[in-house]
Motif scaffolding. Structure first.
Motif, PDB file in Angstrom:
ATOM      1  N   GLU A  48       0.808  -1.217   0.000  1.00 41.75           N
ATOM      2  CA  GLU A  48       0.000   0.000   0.000  1.00 41.75           C
ATOM      3  C   GLU A  48       0.846   1.274   0.000  1.00 41.75           C
ATOM      4  O   GLU A  48       0.310   2.374   0.031  1.00 41.75           O
ATOM      5  N   TRP A  49       2.166   1.153  -0.037  1.00 42.52           N
ATOM      6  CA  TRP A  49       3.063   2.306   0.049  1.00 42.52           C
ATOM      7  C   TRP A  49       3.574   2.693  -1.330  1.00 42.52           C
ATOM      8  O   TRP A  49       4.034   1.864  -2.096  1.00 42.52           O
ATOM      9  N   ASP A  50       3.523   3.972  -1.672  1.00 47.28           N
ATOM     10  CA  ASP A  50       4.036   4.506  -2.932  1.00 47.28           C
ATOM     11  C   ASP A  50       5.403   5.133  -2.659  1.00 47.28           C
ATOM     12  O   ASP A  50       5.493   6.202  -2.047  1.00 47.28           O
ATOM     13  N   GLU A  51       6.473   4.460  -3.095  1.00 45.18           N
ATOM     14  CA  GLU A  51       7.854   4.918  -2.856  1.00 45.18           C
ATOM     15  C   GLU A  51       8.115   6.292  -3.467  1.00 45.18           C
ATOM     16  O   GLU A  51       8.712   7.148  -2.848  1.00 45.18           O
ATOM     17  N   LYS A  52       7.672   6.477  -4.700  1.00 45.33           N
ATOM     18  CA  LYS A  52       7.965   7.708  -5.427  1.00 45.33           C
ATOM     19  C   LYS A  52       7.307   8.926  -4.778  1.00 45.33           C
ATOM     20  O   LYS A  52       7.934   9.970  -4.616  1.00 45.33           O
ATOM     21  N   LYS A  53       6.035   8.785  -4.396  1.00 45.74           N
ATOM     22  CA  LYS A  53       5.300   9.899  -3.800  1.00 45.74           C
ATOM     23  C   LYS A  53       5.462   9.994  -2.291  1.00 45.74           C
ATOM     24  O   LYS A  53       5.044  10.975  -1.675  1.00 45.74           O
ATOM     25  N   GLN A  54       6.045   8.977  -1.675  1.00 41.48           N
ATOM     26  CA  GLN A  54       6.279   8.901  -0.232  1.00 41.48           C
ATOM     27  C   GLN A  54       4.977   9.041   0.541  1.00 41.48           C
ATOM     28  O   GLN A  54       4.874   9.779   1.517  1.00 41.48           O
TER      29      GLN A  54
END
Length: 59
Positions: A48-54
């Motif tokens: 559920e985590w978006d690395e790029k958008k943090q």
């Protein structure tokens, strides 16, 4: 007048999963190149985590 540079990063500690598969979210705050890490106290699943958008995916 002195110039200050502040940056905030959020990242997921993928290596520290709990028994439910959730990982803690940490905040890194850098002021003029000096970095400090804080735990937010929040946990989320890696999927559920978006690395790029943090940030957490979804609504």
């Amino acid at each position: 007048m002195e110039k200050h540079c502040t940056t905030v990063y959020f990242l997921l500690k993928k290596t520290r999963k709990d028994k439910n598969g959730d990982s803690p979210i940490d905040a890194w705050i850098a002021v003029n190149g000096e970095r400090t890490s804080y735990s937010t106290g929040k946990k989320v699943k890696v999927s559920e985590w978006d690395e790029k958008k943090q940030l957490v995916k979804g609504t």
